[in-house]
Design an enzyme around this catalytic site. Structure first.
Site, PDB file in Angstrom:
ATOM      1  N   TYR A   1      16.484 -20.950  -3.345  1.00  0.00           N
ATOM      2  CA  TYR A   1      15.149 -21.047  -3.942  1.00  0.00           C
ATOM      3  C   TYR A   1      14.327 -22.092  -3.211  1.00  0.00           C
ATOM      4  CZ  TYR A   1      14.427 -18.066  -7.907  1.00  0.00           C
ATOM      5  OH  TYR A   1      14.157 -16.977  -8.674  1.00  0.00           O
TER       6      TYR A   1
ATOM      7  N   GLU B   1      10.738 -22.672  -4.256  1.00  0.00           N
ATOM      8  CA  GLU B   1       9.419 -22.632  -4.915  1.00  0.00           C
ATOM      9  C   GLU B   1       8.584 -23.811  -4.467  1.00  0.00           C
ATOM     10  OE1 GLU B   1       9.893 -22.455  -9.129  1.00  0.00           O
ATOM     11  OE2 GLU B   1      10.155 -20.299  -9.146  1.00  0.00           O
TER      12      GLU B   1
ATOM     13  N   ASP C   1      -9.277  -7.387   4.809  1.00  0.00           N
ATOM     14  CA  ASP C   1      -7.883  -6.995   4.705  1.00  0.00           C
ATOM     15  C   ASP C   1      -7.501  -6.317   6.027  1.00  0.00           C
ATOM     16  OD1 ASP C   1      -5.534  -5.643   4.218  1.00  0.00           O
ATOM     17  OD2 ASP C   1      -6.159  -4.811   2.285  1.00  0.00           O
TER      18      ASP C   1
ATOM     19  N   THR D   1      -0.749  -7.427   6.004  1.00  0.00           N
ATOM     20  CA  THR D   1       0.697  -7.227   5.964  1.00  0.00           C
ATOM     21  C   THR D   1       1.237  -7.787   7.278  1.00  0.00           C
ATOM     22  OG1 THR D   1       0.480  -5.096   7.040  1.00  0.00           O
ATOM     23  CG2 THR D   1       0.572  -5.079   4.638  1.00  0.00           C
TER      24      THR D   1
ATOM     25  N   LYS E   1       2.986  -3.900  10.005  1.00  0.00           N
ATOM     26  CA  LYS E   1       2.345  -2.695  10.558  1.00  0.00           C
ATOM     27  C   LYS E   1       2.141  -2.909  12.063  1.00  0.00           C
ATOM     28  CE  LYS E   1       0.616  -1.437   6.026  1.00  0.00           C
ATOM     29  NZ  LYS E   1      -0.550  -1.178   5.152  1.00  0.00           N
TER      30      LYS E   1
ATOM     31  N   ARG F   1       8.771  -7.130   6.946  1.00  0.00           N
ATOM     32  CA  ARG F   1       7.946  -6.561   5.883  1.00  0.00           C
ATOM     33  C   ARG F   1       7.450  -7.667   4.952  1.00  0.00           C
ATOM     34  NH1 ARG F   1       6.975  -1.489   4.181  1.00  0.00           N
ATOM     35  NH2 ARG F   1       7.838  -0.857   6.165  1.00  0.00           N
TER      36      ARG F   1
HETATM   37  C1  LIG Z   1      -0.717  -1.271   3.746  1.00  0.00           C
HETATM   38  C2  LIG Z   1      -1.945  -1.891   3.187  1.00  0.00           C
HETATM   39  C3  LIG Z   1      -1.876  -2.822   2.141  1.00  0.00           C
HETATM   40  C4  LIG Z   1      -0.650  -3.056   1.283  1.00  0.00           C
HETATM   41  O1  LIG Z   1       0.480  -3.427   1.809  1.00  0.00           O
HETATM   42  P1  LIG Z   1       1.876  -3.343   0.978  1.00  0.00           P
HETATM   43  O2  LIG Z   1       2.718  -4.308   1.758  1.00  0.00           O
HETATM   44  O3  LIG Z   1       2.298  -1.935   1.048  1.00  0.00           O
HETATM   45  O4  LIG Z   1       1.612  -3.817  -0.398  1.00  0.00           O
HETATM   46  C5  LIG Z   1      -3.033  -3.453   1.756  1.00  0.00           C
HETATM   47  N1  LIG Z   1      -4.200  -3.193   2.359  1.00  0.00           N
HETATM   48  C6  LIG Z   1      -4.313  -2.286   3.344  1.00  0.00           C
HETATM   49  C7  LIG Z   1      -5.645  -2.057   3.972  1.00  0.00           C
HETATM   50  C8  LIG Z   1      -3.193  -1.593   3.780  1.00  0.00           C
HETATM   51  O5  LIG Z   1      -3.318  -0.659   4.723  1.00  0.00           O
END
Ligand SMILES: *Cc1c(COP(=O)(O)O)cnc(C)c1O
Length: 420
Positions: free
Chosen positions: A54, A56, A200, A226, A229, A235
């Protein structure tokens, strides 16, 4: 405690992992725009003893003793991300992109506040206001649209929507948008409404890291992403922000929305950021863009239309509204020949989200496998042929054969010492 090899200790899980290894290597051309393959060093950091502890809190301010090495690792991840993205403050603890967005919203907003986001079928994510998601439930979303003619987000439209809806926060950044994001246009819109600007970059963070997409800073106030990707890491999620939002972002993540951080994942993020700083990663990101343009060329040759007519990034969105097939049928026909894509809504889609009139196709995973423009152009043509004649079994057999040869030629983990 007894230590045994997984193959002995749990043959069922072990077998599923072996099968998944086989699937990833041999059973499909991975063209889902949000997926990638990580190198062994990232798998190693993730599958580590950091899962035992942990931690935190944040480096230097933990709620548990014994976090000395956890602090070192989290600091490495934060410092590297700060440098890569030119951000003042970084939080590497979000368990996912959705968790990052949850905390980012609550760092500056209260439930019921107004957010301006994209029309969801124009490229947005569930966390940008969908009614089945916390975002749609807890915030008051209004939308801006893609331009009817250019099929891009245009400055005039965004500013008009900002003036009309007067939001507290504007969100840009998408899951299915093939073009560059114009951050200065969003900044102007945010200024008009005196709103906070959030971006985002979940999909494009690898391109941003390599300088192959403009940086969201200094125009954006808060940036979420994220880490699995196009940036090709463990992840998870991350939040980056300007100095003034740092404390609020950290509090909104822990203790407001999460407990203990997944330190093994954070180690995987740190390794990912080190990789992303290398010249080889810049070459990788450049190759993603070249490959996607080549893919678009192949699709064009088979007369398939694409939203906005093409691509500036790692994906294309094929518009099937004038074709015989739906997105669902195209996805299935392509799966028959081992080309893995996903159906996706296109702007003004007459079909439901379960059917759709589009397919989204991305190149980050195949670029990781080492494929270049000539291959992607050929794959574009193969996709076009199958989508144009989904019932032609002879054609599908031939494409299937070609796909198997490609998978054989461009190996993934074989000879790398990676088991799974
Ligand atoms: C993939 C994605 C997310 C979310 O990611 P997770 O890890 O699956 O929760 C958020 N915003 C956009 C634009 C995405 O393409």
């Amino acid at each position: 405690m007894e230590h045994r090899d997984l193959s002995e200790a749990d043959p069922e899980v072990h077998e599923a992992l072996e099968n998944e290894m086989e699937r990833q290597e041999k059973e499909g051309l991975e063209m889902i725009a949000s997926e990638n393959f990580v190198p062994k060093q990232i798998l190693q950091a993730q599958g580590s003893i950091l899962t035992n502890k942990y931690a935190e809190g944040y480096p230097g301010k933990r709620y548990y003793a014994g976090c000395k090495y956890h602090d070192e690792i989290e600091d490495l991840a934060r410092d590297r991300a700060r440098e890569i993205f030119g951000a003042y403050h970084v939080n590497v603890q979000p368990h996912s992109g959705s968790q990052a967005n949850f905390a980012a919203y609550f760092s500056v907003l209260e439930a019921g506040d107004k957010i301006l986001g994209p029309v969801l079928s124009h490229g947005g994510h569930l966390t940008h206001g969908h009614h089945v998601n916390f975002s749609g439930e807890l915030f008051d979303f209004d939308t801006y649209s893609i331009n009817e003619e250019t099929e891009r987000f245009e400055k005039e439209d965004i500013i008009k929507a900002a003036k009309e809806h007067d939001p507290d926060l504007i969100v840009c950044g998408y899951s299915a948008y093939p073009r560059k994001i114009n951050f200065s246009a969003f900044r102007e819109a945010a200024n008009e409404a005196d709103a906070i600007l959030m971006c985002d970059i979940a999909h494009i963070s690898g391109l941003v890291a390599a300088g192959e997409h403009p940086s969201p800073f200094p125009e954006c106030d808060i940036v979420t992403t994220t880490t699995h990707k196009s940036i090709r890491g463990a992840r998870g999620g991350m939040i980056l922000c300007k100095e003034e939002y740092g404390d609020q972002v950290d509090k909104a993540l822990f203790p407001f929305s999460q407990g203990g951080p997944l330190m093994h994942q954070i180690a995987g993020k740190a390794v990912c950021f080190r990789e992303a700083m290398k010249p080889e990663f810049k070459d990788y990101a450049k190759q993603i863009k070249k490959n996607t343009k080549a893919l678009a060329e192949g699709l064009r040759r088979e007369d398939l239309k694409m939203v906005s007519g093409g691509t500036d990034n790692h994906l294309v969105l094929v518009d099937l509204r004038e074709e015989e097939v739906t997105g669902k049928e195209a996805e299935e026909a392509l799966e028959d020949v081992n080309i893995i894509v996903n159906k996706n809504m296109v702007p003004h889609d007459p079909e439901s989200p379960r059917i759709t009139s589009g397919i989204r196709i991305g190149t980050p995973a195949l670029t990781t496998r080492g494929m270049e423009e000539d291959m992607l152009e050929k794959i574009g043509e193969m996709i076009g042929k199958v989508v144009n004649s989904p019932e032609d079994e002879a054609l599908k057999d031939e494409v299937h054969e070609n796909v198997s040869e490609l998978l054989e030629e461009f190996e993934l983990y074989e000879n790398s010492g990676v088991r799974y």
